[in-house]
Design a protein around this motif. Structure first.
Motif, PDB file in Angstrom:
ATOM      1  N   VAL A   1       0.834  -1.204   0.000  1.00 57.24           N
ATOM      2  CA  VAL A   1       0.000   0.000   0.000  1.00 57.24           C
ATOM      3  C   VAL A   1       0.876   1.263   0.000  1.00 57.24           C
ATOM      4  CG1 VAL A   1      -0.361   0.294   2.529  1.00 57.24           C
ATOM      5  CG2 VAL A   1      -2.173   0.906   0.916  1.00 57.24           C
TER       6      VAL A   1
ATOM      7  N   LEU B   1       2.041   1.808  -3.656  1.00 56.16           N
ATOM      8  CA  LEU B   1       0.965   2.375  -4.474  1.00 56.16           C
ATOM      9  C   LEU B   1       0.721   3.846  -4.107  1.00 56.16           C
ATOM     10  CD1 LEU B   1      -1.148   1.835  -6.686  1.00 56.16           C
ATOM     11  CD2 LEU B   1      -2.771   1.194  -4.881  1.00 56.16           C
ATOM     12  N   THR B   2       0.893   4.155  -2.830  1.00 57.58           N
ATOM     13  CA  THR B   2       0.680   5.533  -2.384  1.00 57.58           C
ATOM     14  C   THR B   2       1.665   6.476  -3.084  1.00 57.58           C
ATOM     15  OG1 THR B   2      -0.190   4.826  -0.272  1.00 57.58           O
ATOM     16  CG2 THR B   2       0.630   7.064  -0.362  1.00 57.58           C
TER      17      THR B   2
ATOM     18  N   LEU C   1       0.432   6.896  -6.786  1.00 56.42           N
ATOM     19  CA  LEU C   1      -0.776   7.726  -6.958  1.00 56.42           C
ATOM     20  C   LEU C   1      -0.572   9.151  -6.442  1.00 56.42           C
ATOM     21  CD1 LEU C   1      -3.756   5.250  -6.524  1.00 56.42           C
ATOM     22  CD2 LEU C   1      -2.473   5.894  -8.566  1.00 56.42           C
TER      23      LEU C   1
ATOM     24  N   CYS D   1      -5.450   4.475  -1.631  1.00 59.19           N
ATOM     25  CA  CYS D   1      -4.709   3.252  -1.981  1.00 59.19           C
ATOM     26  C   CYS D   1      -5.175   2.060  -1.158  1.00 59.19           C
ATOM     27  CB  CYS D   1      -3.212   3.492  -1.824  1.00 59.19           C
ATOM     28  SG  CYS D   1      -2.642   4.680  -3.050  1.00 59.19           S
TER      29      CYS D   1
ATOM     30  N   LEU E   1      -6.178  -0.715  -3.865  1.00 58.52           N
ATOM     31  CA  LEU E   1      -5.260  -1.862  -3.915  1.00 58.52           C
ATOM     32  C   LEU E   1      -6.009  -3.189  -3.832  1.00 58.52           C
ATOM     33  CD1 LEU E   1      -2.230  -2.678  -3.897  1.00 58.52           C
ATOM     34  CD2 LEU E   1      -2.288  -2.528  -1.405  1.00 58.52           C
TER      35      LEU E   1
END
Ligand code: TYM
Length: 327
Positions: free
Chosen positions: A91, A94-95, A98, A136, A140
């Motif tokens: 996570v 992905l953070t 994004l 996220c 996710l």
């Protein structure tokens, strides 16, 4: 099969889960998780709580308390997925991705930041970026529905914006989630009438031992109408909280008591205290049992993290591929 996902922060200084969390997230979440057509991903947002709680021991204790609350209310961790946010570090990756697509003004407009922005020295970058981490958490895991209290509505709108704009640029990648806000509950008021919140120190923790629980109910703020005079139930915090927990007959009875006079706020608070003890007797007992066996809670969370990782990894890889990173 619809995927329901939600999280609760492990924030606070003393492992608190408050009535707002219970009525706004835990009870409606568990109701949804029981339906055969749903699969629930419920997690403890300990990375979010790092924005405010720096002490590892306190955070660990808070994680247990939030986990115990979910379990005490009957969350079935075999049918569903129950995990600690930090156990699935994908996570964080992905953070970052994004974050690079999230416009500054969107984050500057978030309530979570704006509430603190009059003292910028107190705002860390994590707090500013908080809504992206939350987006996220949801994206996710390909979540379809996110049951939250009304205070999280803006974060859900941001999540949808972030997902839509990524999908628009790179083609269908993320499931765009729908918020589920239980309009019956709205915002649970705190002991001072503002939103019940750990940051306002105005919360009721229904799992406290009796004496401490009674003390926190007794500190609900009321006006100074004398005992013998009639009182307005609709402007009273005690009545508002009682109404959220009581059945129709109990509410009607308390309303009568208020308007008839000779009924003090102390009586109403005592009735609220007794109602909490009665309504949540089972959950309170189960919570204490769970809190005395932390290794059992940890084992459940670890098992959940494995299941959660299996879902997260392919979604993250899809994003990495679209962005041109090695998978
Ligand atoms: P948090 O930890 O502040 O609150 C957890 C849940 O409880 C609800 N809630 C309330 N509902 C009604 N009345 C209140 N007074 C009240 N106070 C809290 C919140 O709406 C929420 O549903 N950022 C989130 C945690 C989070 C999350 C996520 C949620 C992180 N990632 C992904 C959903 C999906 C938060 O701070 O909630």
């Amino acid at each position: 099969m619809a995927r329901i996902l939600t999280g609760i922060q492990s924030s606070g200084s003393n492992g608190e889960v408050h009535l707002g969390n219970i009525l706004g997230a835990i009870v409606p979440g568990i109701e949804l998780s029981k339906k055969a057509e749903n699969e629930a991903y419920f997690f403890i947002a300990d990375l979010h709580s790092l924005t405010t709680v720096k002490d590892a021991a306190i955070r660990a204790q808070n994680v247990r308390a939030v986990a115990a609350a979910w379990l005490a209310f009957g969350f079935d961790t075999d049918k569903n997925v129950f995990y600690r946010q930090s156990d699935v570090p994908e996570v964080c990756e992905l953070t970052w991705y994004l974050s690079c697509f999230t416009p500054f003004p969107m984050l500057a407009n978030a309530h979570s930041f704006k509430d603190k922005s009059n003292n910028l020295a107190d705002v860390n970058a994590g707090l500013f970026n908080y809504p992206v981490l939350m987006a996220c958490d949801i994206l996710l895991y390909d979540a379809n529905y996110v049951p939250v209290g009304k205070d999280q509505k803006q974060h859900l709108e941001m999540t949808r914006d972030i997902a839509n704009s990524f999908n628009h640029k790179y083609g269908e990648t993320f499931v765009v989630p729908e918020p589920m806000i239980d309009e019956r509950v709205m915002v649970v008021p705190g002991t001072d009438g503002r939103k019940m919140s750990k940051s306002y120190d105005n919360y009721l923790n229904i799992f406290l031992p009796e004496k401490a629980l009674r003390k926190s109910v007794m500190r609900i703020e009321t006006d100074s109408t004398p005992l013998e005079e009639p009182k307005d139930p609709d402007s009273c915090n005690v009545f508002a909280l009682y109404s959220l927990l009581a059945n129709k007959e109990q509410i009607a009875e308390m309303r009568n008591n208020y308007t008839a006079g000779n009924y003090g706020y102390g009586h109403a608070k005592q009735a609220l205290f007794e109602l909490i003890l009665d309504k949540y007797a089972e959950q309170r007992k189960f919570y204490d049992v769970l809190m005395s066996s932390p290794e059992e809670i940890d084992a459940k969370l670890l098992l959940g993290a494995k299941k959660a990782s299996d879902t997260a990894r392919p979604v993250l890889n899809k994003v990495r591929k679209k962005l041109g990173f090695r998978t």
